[in-house]
Design an enzyme around this catalytic site. Structure first.
Site, PDB file in Angstrom:
ATOM      1  N   GLU A 191      13.933  77.859 102.161  1.00 30.77           N
ATOM      2  CA  GLU A 191      12.929  78.332 102.195  1.00 30.77           C
ATOM      3  C   GLU A 191      12.311  77.941 103.815  1.00 30.77           C
ATOM      4  O   GLU A 191      12.211  77.107 104.107  1.00 30.77           O
ATOM      5  CB  GLU A 191      11.678  77.089 100.913  1.00 30.77           C
TER       6      GLU A 191
ATOM      7  N   GLU B 295       1.661  77.295  97.722  1.00 29.62           N
ATOM      8  CA  GLU B 295       1.910  76.480  97.040  1.00 29.62           C
ATOM      9  C   GLU B 295       1.496  75.708  96.994  1.00 29.62           C
ATOM     10  O   GLU B 295       0.843  75.022  98.284  1.00 29.62           O
ATOM     11  CB  GLU B 295       3.268  76.528  96.798  1.00 29.62           C
TER      12      GLU B 295
END
Length: 432
Positions: free
Chosen positions: A236, A347
């Protein structure tokens, strides 16, 4: 005369006995005091405190390698310029005799084919704040120094620098209760159904407001392999605001990796062994600026992650100029071959303060329908195929758990290629 000598002897004996008694009394008193102090230091609570202090100090010694130069950033960070061969990656037992790969064998084809219109919109460069006060010399890498208070904010020393389990969005789940049980919520676009060897995106950069110190807001891409069970592999990269991790509300560049669904392996940035950095100009976890403003100037970062077809390592590039380093392929099981899903988006952690939805913002804190200059976006989204070519993803789909809190809207045009707007304010009249 004999009697006089006897009386003198008795007096001396009495004096000696009195002095001995006094000395014994003092010794007993001192011993009691020492015992009381010892008992205080040896209390279970005190022992735990001392043990935690030692553990924190030992952890800081492992993380903070001896610098050749240190640079104090205007935001309060200290950036240590550590020799490239002394970075945390080489604490990994499999990397003890590793020869650093100083450049990727191959870049993806077509990576500089952004349209002229898109490039004209990115004429202003995003930098990191510490650049104002210096730079790291050749053969070193910049590492943000970890401070004692950073570690003490973590739930445990072992969990410092790690995400919680189940923080990756699983669009395949049909149970919203399972999706929300970890407190993580998302607004993303994703592709699956093929073998993927990397992903790229231009990400709009903001400073979302965080309601609770234990919450965060981030925007990133995910390179995923395996199932969403205990064996998930993930790489990520993007930007985040995390008061718990960094101690402030600055927007920071970050990376993450895990090979077991965030359980034991992996971490943010360089907070564990694994990622090998080669670049001396960009620091993981450091603040980035300038930032986009509502109705004002917009600023982007470019993130590219790809698998070197020759060596098999996963490389990270920031912008068009900064190849930052790589994750060795042996760190992973599924990603040792390829990714099975790519995700892009936002997120947040929703800790549900006072029983209602958090007001922590995602992206700009505004819904997608507000459009350019007001809502946050990803544009020029691409994937790397098996021939090492960057191309537009086919079959991209949006996903969010609660569209009334955070939403996503995708599109496509000649200037931005595949893109989407995403984000939202969290708590509002439709998201109580």
């Amino acid at each position: 005369m004999a009697a006089a000598r006897a009386r003198s002897f008795r007096r001396c004996l009495v004096v000696a006995l009195v002095m001995a008694a006094a000395a014994l009394f003092l010794a007993i008193a001192e011993g009691a005091a020492v015992a009381r102090a010892g008992n205080a230091e040896g209390s279970p609570r005190r022992r735990r405190q001392l043990m935690r202090q030692r553990q924190v100090q030992n952890h800081l010694r492992r993380l903070n390698k001896a610098p050749l130069v240190s640079i104090e950033s205007p935001d309060g960070d200290i950036i240590d310029c550590v020799h490239i061969s002394n970075q945390p990656a080489f604490d990994h037992p499999f990397l003890k005799n590793h020869t650093i790969q100083m450049r990727p064998a191959y870049h993806p084809e077509g990576m500089y084919d952004d349209s002229k219109v898109a490039s004209q919109q990115n004429t202003q460069t995003i930098a990191q704040m510490w650049h104002q006060n210096g730079k790291c010399p050749e053969n070193t890498i910049p590492i943000r120094r970890t401070k004692k208070e950073n570690v003490l904010r973590a739930s445990s020393i072992r969990r410092y620098g790690k995400k919680r389990h189940r923080s990756t969005p699983n669009p395949m789940s049909v149970d919203p209760d399972m999706l929300n049980e970890s407190g993580h919520q998302h607004a993303i676009s994703y592709v699956q159904g093929d073998k993927y060897y990397g992903a790229k995106a231009t990400i709009n950069v903001w400073q979302p407001r965080i309601e609770q110190a234990n919450e965060f807001s981030l925007s990133q891409l995910w390179i995923l392999g395996g199932s969403f069970g205990q064996d998930l592999n993930s790489i990520e990269a993007g930007w985040q605001v995390s008061p718990d991790l960094y101690g402030d509300n600055n927007t920071r560049l970050f990376t993450y990796w895990t090979s077991d669904a965030y359980q034991a392996t992996g971490c943010y940035n360089l907070l564990c062994s694994g990622f090998i950095q080669i670049n001396n100009q960009i620091a993981m976890g450091a603040s980035i600026s300038p930032l986009s403003s509502y109705g004002g100037s917009q600023y982007d970062i470019n993130i590219l992650v790809w698998k070197d077809p020759k060596e098999g390592n996963w490389w990270l590039q920031f912008g068009n100029d900064y190849v930052l380093g790589y994750w060795p392929s042996f760190l992973f099981s599924y990603l040792a071959d390829s990714a099975s899903m790519i995700e892009w988006g936002g997120e947040v952690v929703n800790s549900e303060p006072d029983g209602s939805h958090t007001s922590t913002q995602m992206g700009s804190g505004h819904f997608p329908e507000e459009g350019f200059g007001k809502s946050s976006y990803f544009k020029n989204i691409q994937v790397v195929d098996s021939s090492n070519n960057l191309k537009a993803p086919s079959g991209i789909e949006p996903f969010t758990e609660q569209s009334n809190c955070y939403d996503v809207q995708k599109g496509n045009n000649g200037d931005w290629g595949t893109y989407f707007y995403y984000g939202g304010p969290g708590k509002n009249s439709n998201c109580p």
